[in-house]
Design a protein around this motif. Structure first.
Motif, PDB file in Angstrom:
ATOM      1  N   HIS A  22       0.846  -1.196   0.000  1.00  0.00           N
ATOM      2  CA  HIS A  22       0.000   0.000   0.000  1.00  0.00           C
ATOM      3  C   HIS A  22       0.882   1.247   0.000  1.00  0.00           C
ATOM      4  CE1 HIS A  22      -3.117   2.850   1.401  1.00  0.00           C
ATOM      5  NE2 HIS A  22      -3.978   1.971   0.938  1.00  0.00           N
ATOM      6  N   PRO A  23       0.463   2.326  -0.672  1.00  0.00           N
ATOM      7  CA  PRO A  23       1.287   3.550  -0.680  1.00  0.00           C
ATOM      8  C   PRO A  23       1.491   4.154   0.709  1.00  0.00           C
ATOM      9  CG  PRO A  23      -0.876   3.957  -1.663  1.00  0.00           C
ATOM     10  CD  PRO A  23      -0.734   2.478  -1.519  1.00  0.00           C
ATOM     11  N   TYR A  24       0.586   3.829   1.653  1.00  0.00           N
ATOM     12  CA  TYR A  24       0.734   4.327   3.018  1.00  0.00           C
ATOM     13  C   TYR A  24       1.196   3.175   3.906  1.00  0.00           C
ATOM     14  CZ  TYR A  24      -2.092   8.026   1.034  1.00  0.00           C
ATOM     15  OH  TYR A  24      -2.578   9.026   0.225  1.00  0.00           O
ATOM     16  N   PRO A  25       2.428   3.218   4.382  1.00  0.00           N
ATOM     17  CA  PRO A  25       3.018   2.078   5.095  1.00  0.00           C
ATOM     18  C   PRO A  25       2.232   1.619   6.316  1.00  0.00           C
ATOM     19  CG  PRO A  25       4.689   3.717   4.542  1.00  0.00           C
ATOM     20  CD  PRO A  25       3.373   4.332   4.229  1.00  0.00           C
ATOM     21  N   HIS A  26       1.476   2.525   6.956  1.00  0.00           N
ATOM     22  CA  HIS A  26       0.773   2.135   8.180  1.00  0.00           C
ATOM     23  C   HIS A  26      -0.440   1.262   7.872  1.00  0.00           C
ATOM     24  CE1 HIS A  26      -1.470   5.691   6.800  1.00  0.00           C
ATOM     25  NE2 HIS A  26      -2.514   5.101   7.338  1.00  0.00           N
ATOM     26  N   SER A  27      -0.849   1.215   6.633  1.00  0.00           N
ATOM     27  CA  SER A  27      -2.069   0.492   6.269  1.00  0.00           C
ATOM     28  C   SER A  27      -1.720  -0.908   5.773  1.00  0.00           C
ATOM     29  CB  SER A  27      -2.828   1.264   5.185  1.00  0.00           C
ATOM     30  OG  SER A  27      -3.995   0.567   4.807  1.00  0.00           O
ATOM     31  N   GLN A  28      -1.871  -1.913   6.631  1.00  0.00           N
ATOM     32  CA  GLN A  28      -1.565  -3.289   6.246  1.00  0.00           C
ATOM     33  C   GLN A  28      -2.703  -3.863   5.405  1.00  0.00           C
ATOM     34  OE1 GLN A  28      -1.637  -6.694   9.095  1.00  0.00           O
ATOM     35  NE2 GLN A  28       0.568  -6.821   8.646  1.00  0.00           N
ATOM     36  N   GLN A  29      -2.344  -4.438   4.280  1.00  0.00           N
ATOM     37  CA  GLN A  29      -3.344  -4.966   3.363  1.00  0.00           C
ATOM     38  C   GLN A  29      -3.649  -6.431   3.669  1.00  0.00           C
ATOM     39  OE1 GLN A  29      -4.796  -2.820   0.723  1.00  0.00           O
ATOM     40  NE2 GLN A  29      -3.998  -1.670   2.458  1.00  0.00           N
ATOM     41  N   PRO A  30      -4.839  -6.914   3.308  1.00  0.00           N
ATOM     42  CA  PRO A  30      -5.170  -8.323   3.532  1.00  0.00           C
ATOM     43  C   PRO A  30      -4.387  -9.222   2.579  1.00  0.00           C
ATOM     44  CG  PRO A  30      -6.913  -7.240   2.303  1.00  0.00           C
ATOM     45  CD  PRO A  30      -5.961  -6.160   2.725  1.00  0.00           C
ATOM     46  N   TRP A  31      -4.307 -10.475   2.934  1.00  0.00           N
ATOM     47  CA  TRP A  31      -3.630 -11.458   2.096  1.00  0.00           C
ATOM     48  C   TRP A  31      -4.393 -11.679   0.802  1.00  0.00           C
ATOM     49  CZ3 TRP A  31       1.090 -12.888   3.468  1.00  0.00           C
ATOM     50  CH2 TRP A  31       1.454 -12.952   4.822  1.00  0.00           C
ATOM     51  N   GLN A  32      -3.661 -11.993  -0.259  1.00  0.00           N
ATOM     52  CA  GLN A  32      -4.273 -12.475  -1.480  1.00  0.00           C
ATOM     53  C   GLN A  32      -3.278 -13.421  -2.166  1.00  0.00           C
ATOM     54  OE1 GLN A  32      -4.995  -8.698  -3.550  1.00  0.00           O
ATOM     55  NE2 GLN A  32      -3.419  -9.245  -5.043  1.00  0.00           N
ATOM     56  N   ALA A  33      -3.781 -14.245  -3.064  1.00  0.00           N
ATOM     57  CA  ALA A  33      -2.918 -15.213  -3.742  1.00  0.00           C
ATOM     58  C   ALA A  33      -3.477 -15.509  -5.125  1.00  0.00           C
ATOM     59  CB  ALA A  33      -2.822 -16.515  -2.937  1.00  0.00           C
ATOM     60  N   GLU A  34      -2.583 -15.839  -6.036  1.00  0.00           N
ATOM     61  CA  GLU A  34      -3.003 -16.276  -7.369  1.00  0.00           C
ATOM     62  C   GLU A  34      -3.175 -17.791  -7.336  1.00  0.00           C
ATOM     63  OE1 GLU A  34      -0.435 -16.626 -11.065  1.00  0.00           O
ATOM     64  OE2 GLU A  34      -1.605 -14.836 -11.565  1.00  0.00           O
ATOM     65  N   PHE A  35      -4.419 -18.234  -7.348  1.00  0.00           N
ATOM     66  CA  PHE A  35      -4.709 -19.666  -7.354  1.00  0.00           C
ATOM     67  C   PHE A  35      -4.622 -20.197  -8.778  1.00  0.00           C
ATOM     68  CE2 PHE A  35      -5.831 -18.793  -3.173  1.00  0.00           C
ATOM     69  CZ  PHE A  35      -6.256 -19.924  -2.488  1.00  0.00           C
ATOM     70  N   ARG A  36      -4.045 -21.372  -8.913  1.00  0.00           N
ATOM     71  CA  ARG A  36      -3.867 -21.982 -10.229  1.00  0.00           C
ATOM     72  C   ARG A  36      -4.431 -23.397 -10.205  1.00  0.00           C
ATOM     73  NH1 ARG A  36       2.229 -21.921 -10.620  1.00  0.00           N
ATOM     74  NH2 ARG A  36       2.001 -22.078  -8.369  1.00  0.00           N
ATOM     75  N   ALA A  37      -5.185 -23.730 -11.248  1.00  0.00           N
ATOM     76  CA  ALA A  37      -5.805 -25.049 -11.331  1.00  0.00           C
ATOM     77  C   ALA A  37      -5.851 -25.503 -12.787  1.00  0.00           C
ATOM     78  CB  ALA A  37      -7.213 -25.014 -10.754  1.00  0.00           C
TER      79      ALA A  37
END
Length: 418
Positions: free
Chosen positions: A82-97
């Protein structure tokens, strides 16, 4: 199954070195001589035609566990920066199948016999020939089953939520970014499997491994063939032998080196190869036996197509690896990166490109100088001129060429704390 666009793009990305190697080693005649193991016409017409629509396909449906299966491929979750370091972003992932029709491959006895001949198994070898053909048949299976486009599957995420993956497009594969409401931390590895409702399993290789990588820390990007796994041949028949017959063998002293790197730096691991996704679980078994767990990044290149398998390994590998590393940078731009590759193909050039593109991201590059490949032009591939050109504009202390892994321990130790 690969689209004409993808094949044309791969051909356009072929370098002069690729063309020279393919010509000198006779790849085109070998590829033309490989039998076709499946055809797009083996796929039901409605599925085949509608697969061009991808996620907009109105005929897409859930996977049928009685007749179809899905591979869930290991991946790594990350937090977008995130451009603002204090704001922690939620996890995400690229799922492949990847989706398949069960037990739909054609009779492959002729294909097995053809490969057996090409890799040097003689008809009169009796039991050795029989054992070899059995091994070839087992490893060939992921190339044989017909893919199932226009299918989707539901998986259970670590937070208990159910997520739909798909539908798959022309190649019957899915790459889908999924947000994760998870409390996991750096280094955690959890399993994600398909949702099953009193039906036969649809994931024959079991659940996928989902790792977690925070924005900061170390990351290793490692090649596989001739960097950590013995291949030692640029010839088409040699590649067929090491893929479908030979016992996968680690490069001497590389497993303890990687164990040392893992214990010292605690990195997230990415294994980057131009091999096709058909070999995911073959390579996964090898890596889990000898090296730290990590995501395996392979080429979506050759479902149901052996000639495409050889092309994918030898055409446009520099551009392919550069593009995959660009995606990794987009995911984890604050990580400190250690790249490990070898001199047989285009690792020096690809790593050099990324060093110049993202200054400060890559902290060190190790290139294994491969000297014991009979068919390779060792003098050209291992020349100082080649390495200097590949890393032009990159500080000389950022890259190191080695022959024995023991040479690298001092350099690895110096990375601690940097």
């Amino acid at each position: 199954m690969k689209s004409a666009y993808d094949r044309a793009r791969q051909l356009l990305q072929e370098t002069r070195g690729d063309r020279r190697t393919r010509k000198n080693e006779g790849f085109k005649p070998t590829e033309r001589g490989l039998p076709r193991i499946a055809s797009p016409f083996d796929i039901p017409v409605a599925q085949n035609l509608s697969s061009y629509l991808g996620s907009l396909n109105p005929l897409a449906g859930p996977i049928d566990p009685k007749t179809e299966s899905v591979w869930l491929l290991d991946t790594t979750a990350y937090r977008p920066v995130h451009p603002y370091p204090h704001s922690q972003q939620p996890w995400q992932a690229e799922f492949r199948a990847a989706f398949f029709k069960k037990g739909t491959g054609r009779d492959v006895s002729k294909v097995v016999a053809d490969i057996a001949d090409k890799v040097g198994l003689k008809e009169g070898d009796g039991e050795e020939r029989e054992r070899g053909e059995k091994t070839i048949a087992e490893r060939l299976q992921p190339f044989v089953d017909i893919v199932a486009p226009a299918r989707w599957v539901e998986v259970k995420l670590p937070d208990g939520k159910v997520q739909k993956l798909g539908p798959g497009g022309r190649s019957a594969t899915v790459q889908q970014t999924v947000a994760l409401d998870s409390q996991h931390k750096e280094g955690d590895i959890v399993e994600v499997d398909s949702v099953r409702e009193n039906v036969a399993p649809v994931t024959p290789h079991g659940p996928m491994e989902l790792g977690f990588a925070e924005p900061e820390g170390w990351m290793v990007i490692s090649d596989i063939d001739d960097t950590i796994k013995l291949t030692l041949t640029p010839s088409p028949n040699g590649i067929l032998r090491t893929t479908f017959l030979s016992t996968p063998t680690p490069i001497a002293s590389m497993p303890p080196l990687y164990t040392h790197i893992h214990s010292l730096l605690s990195p997230t691991w990415f294994y980057l190869s131009a091999s096709p996704y058909n070999l995911h679980f073959f390579l996964r078994s090898f890596l889990h036996a000898h090296y730290p767990h990590g995501s395996i990044l392979l080429r979506d290149a050759s479902w149901m197509d052996l000639s495409g398998f050889l092309m994918g390994l030898t055409q446009g590998t520099e551009a392919y690896k550069r593009e995959r590393m660009q995606k990794l940078h987009a995911m984890l731009p604050r990580r400190k990166v250690l790249c490990v590759g070898d001199s047989t193909q285009s690792d020096p050039e690809a790593y050099g490109d990324v060093c110049r593109m993202y200054k400060g991201w890559v902290r060190k590059v190790f290139i294994r100088k491969v000297t014991d490949v009979a068919e390779m032009d060792v003098k050209e591939k291992n020349s100082e001129e080649r390495f200097e050109k590949a890393f032009k504009g990159v500080s000389r202390d950022m890259w190191q060429v080695f022959e024995r892994p023991e040479e690298l321990y001092e350099a690895v130790d110096k990375l601690k704390g940097t």
